[in-house]
Design an enzyme around this catalytic site. Structure first.
Site, PDB file in Angstrom:
ATOM      1  N   HIS A 170       0.874  -1.187  -0.147  1.00  0.00           N
ATOM      2  CA  HIS A 170       0.073  -0.274   0.000  1.00  0.00           C
ATOM      3  C   HIS A 170       0.524   0.987   0.047  1.00  0.00           C
ATOM      4  O   HIS A 170       0.884   2.013   1.204  1.00  0.00           O
ATOM      5  CB  HIS A 170      -0.834   0.122   1.786  1.00  0.00           C
ATOM      6  N   CYS A 219       3.886 -13.467   2.524  1.00  0.00           N
ATOM      7  CA  CYS A 219       4.451 -13.468   3.697  1.00  0.00           C
ATOM      8  C   CYS A 219       4.324 -14.615   3.833  1.00  0.00           C
ATOM      9  O   CYS A 219       3.656 -15.158   4.184  1.00  0.00           O
ATOM     10  CB  CYS A 219       4.888 -12.790   4.343  1.00  0.00           C
ATOM     11  N   HIS A 242      -9.301  -6.751   5.122  1.00  0.00           N
ATOM     12  CA  HIS A 242      -8.220  -6.823   4.167  1.00  0.00           C
ATOM     13  C   HIS A 242      -8.112  -7.874   3.724  1.00  0.00           C
ATOM     14  O   HIS A 242      -8.584  -8.591   3.882  1.00  0.00           O
ATOM     15  CB  HIS A 242      -7.427  -6.107   5.273  1.00  0.00           C
ATOM     16  N   GLU A 281      -5.374  -9.615   3.411  1.00  0.00           N
ATOM     17  CA  GLU A 281      -5.141 -10.281   4.164  1.00  0.00           C
ATOM     18  C   GLU A 281      -6.358 -11.581   4.543  1.00  0.00           C
ATOM     19  O   GLU A 281      -6.007 -13.180   4.899  1.00  0.00           O
ATOM     20  CB  GLU A 281      -3.958 -10.160   4.997  1.00  0.00           C
ATOM     21  N   CYS A 340       2.661 -10.988  14.010  1.00  0.00           N
ATOM     22  CA  CYS A 340       4.256 -11.188  13.087  1.00  0.00           C
ATOM     23  C   CYS A 340       5.298 -10.083  14.119  1.00  0.00           C
ATOM     24  O   CYS A 340       5.156  -9.239  14.871  1.00  0.00           O
ATOM     25  CB  CYS A 340       4.373 -10.485  11.712  1.00  0.00           C
ATOM     26  N   SER A 397      -2.731   1.895   4.647  1.00  0.00           N
ATOM     27  CA  SER A 397      -2.387   0.659   5.080  1.00  0.00           C
ATOM     28  C   SER A 397      -2.923  -0.065   6.902  1.00  0.00           C
ATOM     29  O   SER A 397      -2.742   1.520   7.624  1.00  0.00           O
ATOM     30  CB  SER A 397      -0.822   1.151   5.157  1.00  0.00           C
ATOM     31  N   ASN A 428      -1.371  -2.061   8.720  1.00  0.00           N
ATOM     32  CA  ASN A 428      -0.031  -1.508   9.858  1.00  0.00           C
ATOM     33  C   ASN A 428      -0.064  -0.222  10.122  1.00  0.00           C
ATOM     34  O   ASN A 428       0.137   0.319  11.453  1.00  0.00           O
ATOM     35  CB  ASN A 428       0.404  -2.524   9.279  1.00  0.00           C
ATOM     36  N   SER A 432       4.558  -0.948   4.859  1.00  0.00           N
ATOM     37  CA  SER A 432       5.136  -0.578   3.226  1.00  0.00           C
ATOM     38  C   SER A 432       5.925   0.909   2.922  1.00  0.00           C
ATOM     39  O   SER A 432       5.010   1.036   1.547  1.00  0.00           O
ATOM     40  CB  SER A 432       3.541  -0.769   2.307  1.00  0.00           C
TER      41      SER A 432
HETATM   42  S1  SF4 Z   1       3.730  -7.515   8.484  1.00  0.00           S
HETATM   43 FE1  SF4 Z   1       4.815  -9.457   9.401  1.00  0.00          FE
HETATM   44  S2  SF4 Z   1       3.566 -11.282   8.584  1.00  0.00           S
HETATM   45 FE2  SF4 Z   1       2.720  -9.122   7.732  1.00  0.00          FE
HETATM   46  S3  SF4 Z   1       4.022  -9.299   5.744  1.00  0.00           S
HETATM   47 FE3  SF4 Z   1       5.775  -7.994   7.138  1.00  0.00          FE
HETATM   48  S4  SF4 Z   1       6.893  -9.732   8.572  1.00  0.00           S
HETATM   49 FE4  SF4 Z   1       4.838 -10.808   6.856  1.00  0.00          FE
END
Ligand code: SF4
Length: 307
Positions: free
Chosen positions: A43, A106, A134, A136, A202, A230, A232, A274
């Site tokens: 993203h 991943c 999302h 994922e 993670c 994004s 995260n 990202s």
């Molecule tokens: S945040 Fe963690 S789980 Fe997600 S892509 Fe990155 S390394 Fe992989």
């Protein structure tokens, strides 16, 4: 002005790996062309543009997967699965429709997907703590035959209704807020007798979230860099803002405002998984520039008052 950059800022291993894989195949004459990524590799518009410059296209994921593949059939030869991963149908459909696949899922997401499948096949009820829309999470849900129950927030947690006779398996989006996942898992464990919780956050995310809290405590102003879409990066912004109200969320250096730093001595910077390193460098350079202008301004006003 003192600037502290999070040691975990920027591309995580999974995203870095996916980007490197795409760069590699773009240069490999043996890979069938045209090559296209299914959705955004990350993203971040800067990264998307760089990938386009390498000659790798992007397929917009609209409608069903079958419809998306129908649209690009004959126009694309190699498809790339992003680090977020996808459901099992892509492997079957790609084979049926003659696409070559490059899978950059991943490894950590891969593990959660396979846990979802393993326990779904054992008749467990799968709960995913994460955002149902999302990419994922959608992928993980597909490995559980799209039968997972989602917990996105406190309200959904309060209203959750599961089958108490079945074994319940709790998984989470890899980039979820750790505190919320722990809290939600405990609530589910208290409410139901047979619950297994897999800590699928993670480690990179865990470190990043722990560190952003500390940076937010130690600095006057926090800048979190990431794209609005994004997940995260948004999470880092939320966590930082809870600790420090002077938290700003930007995607690029040109969104910085000088007034944010007017009475500030210490700036903390964090960035989502990202966010590429070159964007972080640009933001640091811009803040440094503002700091210098700021100190020049203070010096000259001091001179004026002494005249
Ligand atoms: S945040 Fe963690 S789980 Fe997600 S892509 Fe990155 S390394 Fe992989």
């Amino acid at each position: 002005m003192e600037i502290t950059l999070s040691q975990y800022a920027g591309f995580c291993e999974g995203v870095g790996r996916a980007y490197d894989m795409v760069e590699k195949i773009a240069k490999d004459p043996k890979v069938k062309r045209p090559i296209a990524v299914l959705g955004s590799l990350v993203h971040n518009n800067d990264v998307v543009k760089r990938i386009e410059k390498l000659g790798v296209l992007k397929v917009e994921m609209e409608g069903t997967l079958e419809e998306t593949l129908d649209k690009v059939k004959g126009k694309v030869k190699t498809l790339v699965i992003t680090a977020h991963g996808m459901g099992p149908r892509i492997y079957e459909l790609a084979r049926k429709n003659g696409f070559d696949l490059v899978d950059t899922t991943c490894p950590r997401v891969f593990k959660v997907q396979r846990l979802a499948k393993l326990f779904f096949d054992k008749m467990s009820q799968i709960v995913i703590i994460g955002e149902r829309d999302h990419k994922e999470v959608k992928g993980i849900n597909e490995w559980a035959q799209r039968k997972a129950v989602f917990v996105e927030n406190e309200q959904e947690l309060e209203n959750i209704e599961l089958d108490a006779k079945r074994n319940i398996v709790v998984l989470s989006q890899t980039t979820q807020d750790q505190e919320f996942v722990e809290h939600a898992s405990n609530v589910i464990k208290e409410k139901y007798p047979k619950v297994e919780v897999f800590d699928s956050i993670c480690l990179t995310t865990h470190h990043r979230q722990t560190e952003v809290k500390q940076l937010a405590r130690e600095n006057d102003v926090m800048v979190v860099i990431g794209a609005p879409e994004s997940a995260n990066s948004n999470r880092l912004h939320e966590i930082s803002e809870r600790v420090n109200e002077e938290t700003y969320f930007i995607e690029r250096a040109d969104q910085l405002k000088e007034e944010w730093f007017s009475s500030c001595e210490k700036v903390g910077i964090s960035a989502g998984a990202s966010t590429p390193s070159w964007v972080i460098d640009e933001v640091i350079a811009e803040i440094k520039g503002m700091g210098e202008r700021e100190s020049v301004l203070h010096t000259s006003s001091g001179c004026e008052s002494s005249l």
